[in-house]
Enzyme design. Structure first.
Site, PDB file in Angstrom:
ATOM      1  CE1 TYR A   1      44.861  48.815  41.763  1.00  0.00           C
ATOM      2  CE2 TYR A   1      46.463  47.114  42.261  1.00  0.00           C
ATOM      3  CZ  TYR A   1      45.636  47.743  41.353  1.00  0.00           C
ATOM      4  OH  TYR A   1      45.593  47.295  40.076  1.00  0.00           O
TER       5      TYR A   1
ATOM      6  CG  HIS B   1      46.681  52.383  37.551  1.00  0.00           C
ATOM      7  ND1 HIS B   1      46.604  52.174  38.902  1.00  0.00           N
ATOM      8  CD2 HIS B   1      45.852  51.454  37.004  1.00  0.00           C
ATOM      9  CE1 HIS B   1      45.785  51.162  39.149  1.00  0.00           C
ATOM     10  NE2 HIS B   1      45.310  50.711  38.013  1.00  0.00           N
TER      11      HIS B   1
HETATM   12  N1  LIG Z   1      45.640  47.916  35.816  1.00  0.00           N
HETATM   13  C1  LIG Z   1      44.377  48.025  36.191  1.00  0.00           C
HETATM   14  O1  LIG Z   1      43.700  49.020  35.884  1.00  0.00           O
HETATM   15  C2  LIG Z   1      43.745  46.928  37.008  1.00  0.00           C
HETATM   16  C3  LIG Z   1      42.345  46.872  37.151  1.00  0.00           C
HETATM   17  C4  LIG Z   1      41.798  45.809  37.895  1.00  0.00           C
HETATM   18  C5  LIG Z   1      42.629  44.856  38.464  1.00  0.00           C
HETATM   19  N2  LIG Z   1      44.001  44.945  38.328  1.00  0.00           N
HETATM   20  C6  LIG Z   1      44.917  43.917  38.922  1.00  0.00           C
HETATM   21  O2  LIG Z   1      44.487  42.632  38.527  1.00  0.00           O
HETATM   22  C7  LIG Z   1      44.275  41.824  39.686  1.00  0.00           C
HETATM   23  C8  LIG Z   1      43.195  40.782  39.459  1.00  0.00           C
HETATM   24  O3  LIG Z   1      41.991  41.354  39.033  1.00  0.00           O
HETATM   25  P1  LIG Z   1      40.638  41.327  39.854  1.00  0.00           P
HETATM   26  O4  LIG Z   1      40.929  41.165  41.281  1.00  0.00           O
HETATM   27  O5  LIG Z   1      39.853  42.498  39.382  1.00  0.00           O
HETATM   28  O6  LIG Z   1      39.848  40.061  39.315  1.00  0.00           O
HETATM   29  P2  LIG Z   1      40.090  38.487  39.162  1.00  0.00           P
HETATM   30  O7  LIG Z   1      41.464  38.095  39.557  1.00  0.00           O
HETATM   31  O8  LIG Z   1      39.591  38.137  37.811  1.00  0.00           O
HETATM   32  O9  LIG Z   1      38.999  37.908  40.180  1.00  0.00           O
HETATM   33  C9  LIG Z   1      39.203  37.887  41.547  1.00  0.00           C
HETATM   34  C10 LIG Z   1      38.147  36.926  42.107  1.00  0.00           C
HETATM   35  O10 LIG Z   1      38.428  35.604  41.625  1.00  0.00           O
HETATM   36  C11 LIG Z   1      38.371  34.679  42.709  1.00  0.00           C
HETATM   37  N3  LIG Z   1      39.340  33.614  42.441  1.00  0.00           N
HETATM   38  C12 LIG Z   1      40.688  33.706  42.303  1.00  0.00           C
HETATM   39  N4  LIG Z   1      41.226  32.495  42.039  1.00  0.00           N
HETATM   40  C13 LIG Z   1      40.192  31.623  42.014  1.00  0.00           C
HETATM   41  C14 LIG Z   1      40.094  30.228  41.797  1.00  0.00           C
HETATM   42  N5  LIG Z   1      41.171  29.477  41.550  1.00  0.00           N
HETATM   43  N6  LIG Z   1      38.857  29.647  41.833  1.00  0.00           N
HETATM   44  C15 LIG Z   1      37.757  30.394  42.080  1.00  0.00           C
HETATM   45  N7  LIG Z   1      37.771  31.722  42.278  1.00  0.00           N
HETATM   46  C16 LIG Z   1      38.989  32.336  42.250  1.00  0.00           C
HETATM   47  C17 LIG Z   1      38.705  35.466  43.940  1.00  0.00           C
HETATM   48  O11 LIG Z   1      38.015  34.955  45.058  1.00  0.00           O
HETATM   49  P3  LIG Z   1      38.753  34.290  46.325  1.00  0.00           P
HETATM   50  O12 LIG Z   1      39.469  35.377  47.048  1.00  0.00           O
HETATM   51  O13 LIG Z   1      37.597  33.726  47.097  1.00  0.00           O
HETATM   52  O14 LIG Z   1      39.673  33.229  45.781  1.00  0.00           O
HETATM   53  C18 LIG Z   1      38.171  36.865  43.607  1.00  0.00           C
HETATM   54  O15 LIG Z   1      36.828  36.987  44.026  1.00  0.00           O
HETATM   55  C19 LIG Z   1      43.937  42.849  40.782  1.00  0.00           C
HETATM   56  O16 LIG Z   1      44.076  42.292  42.055  1.00  0.00           O
HETATM   57  C20 LIG Z   1      44.930  43.933  40.447  1.00  0.00           C
HETATM   58  O17 LIG Z   1      46.219  43.609  40.938  1.00  0.00           O
HETATM   59  C21 LIG Z   1      44.555  45.959  37.585  1.00  0.00           C
END
Ligand SMILES: NC(=O)c1ccc[n+]([C@@H]2O[C@H](COP(=O)([O-])OP(=O)(O)OC[C@H]3O[C@@H](n4cnc5c(N)ncnc54)[C@H](OP(=O)(O)O)[C@@H]3O)[C@@H](O)[C@H]2O)c1
Length: 269
Positions: free
Chosen positions: A43, A101
């Site tokens: 990241y 990862h």
């Molecule tokens: N291990 C892996 O390979 C891997 C892969 C992908 C992700 N990850 C981890 O998982 C975390 C989360 O995944 P992600 O960021 O891909 O997707 P996510 O959490 O499903 O979606 C993030 C989106 O949701 C919105 N959001 C969050 N809370 C909300 C709410 N209460 N109401 C409306 N919208 C909301 C955010 O917008 P706003 O900012 O406008 O709230 C953002 O645009 C990452 O940050 C990372 O730490 C790990």
């Protein structure tokens, strides 16, 4: 906060935040009382996460900090150096949970699991696990590991059926963490999620996150907005009925996987 295998059931995802946006996000999460932060070498934000933690004044021992070793660092010669580099950037002596990862190349598999276990033995990681491992890969890793693997962080939300992975993980003593738990927004428009949301008077995001944690799966939403972060923390003050749980589980059968990078992704279950 409730935990599973010692992991707080709600964490703060930091991808794709970097720089000031990441520092502000982590500061906001800690200020609201979230104590579980998810980062990764890939990241490119470990330094920002470390700075935000240091500035927050929250005691190191009160924070559950997770990082992940990038695929390029899984070889024997790179693993421990990359971990030391992560700890230096995070400005901590240990992480609470260290994950691989993405699954290693076949020839690096055993040595990567051995290095992961060595990280725990040396005290640089309090616990260890994997990410994006399929059922056969979880079994292989658990068999090789000399210490318990407590976690597999996978894509998990009401648009994707991960029930078999969850059941097998449970047999192996592994708790799943849900990444992209809101499907990067796609979940919020799903008809089943929207119907339950309207009926219960809770936003779709809370319905999706509640469905996840009610299965004993850790949820890792990312948000840059205080109001959304506060809402995400409200998932522990209500419960979904068995019928509503089943409705969202049925929705997950549509199997819309969002994250599958070419070259790294395994052959999914
Ligand atoms: N291990 C892996 O390979 C891997 C892969 C992908 C992700 N990850 C981890 O998982 C975390 C989360 O995944 P992600 O960021 O891909 O997707 P996510 O959490 O499903 O979606 C993030 C989106 O949701 C919105 N959001 C969050 N809370 C909300 C709410 N209460 N109401 C409306 N919208 C909301 C955010 O917008 P706003 O900012 O406008 O709230 C953002 O645009 C990452 O940050 C990372 O730490 C790990």
């Amino acid at each position: 906060m409730k935990t599973a295998n010692g992991i707080p059931l709600l964490g703060y995802g930091t991808y794709p935040l970097t720089g000031a946006e990441c520092r502000d996000g982590v500061a906001m999460a800690l200020d609201l009382g979230l104590r579980h932060i998810d980062t990764a070498q890939l990241y490119d934000n470990e330094k920002d996460v470390g700075q935000a933690i240091a500035k927050s004044g929250v005691k190191r021992g009160d924070i559950y900090l997770v990082t992940k070793v990038a695929r390029d660092n899984l070889g024997r010669r790179h693993f421990s150096h990359s971990l030391e580099d992560s700890l230096a950037k995070l400005d901590v002596d240990y992480v609470d949970l260290l994950l691989i990862h993405w699954p290693p190349e076949d020839e690096d598999f055993d040595s990567a699991i051995d290095s992961l276990c060595a990280a725990q033995s040396s005290g640089l990681a309090r616990a260890i696990g994997v990410s994006n491992f399929t059922i056969p890969l979880m079994r292989r890793a658990a068999k090789r590991a000399s210490l318990p693997l407590i976690n597999n962080q996978v894509e998990f939300h009401p648009l994707l059926d991960q029930s078999r992975v969850r059941e097998e993980a449970e047999k192996l003593g592994i708790v799943l963490s849900a990444y992209s738990p809101l499907g990067r927004g796609a979940v919020l428009k799903d008809p089943a999620v929207v119907e339950v949301s309207k009926r219960l008077g809770r936003p779709p995001s809370e319905i999706a996150l509640r469905w996840i944690v009610q299965q004993g799966v850790v949820a890792l939403p990312m948000t840059t907005k205080t109001e959304n972060a506060k809402s995400n923390m409200r998932i522990f003050d209500f419960e979904l009925s068995p019928a509503d749980m089943a409705k969202l589980t049925q929705a997950s059968k549509q199997n819309r996987r969002l994250i599958s990078p070419t070259g790294w992704a395994p052959k999914w279950d």
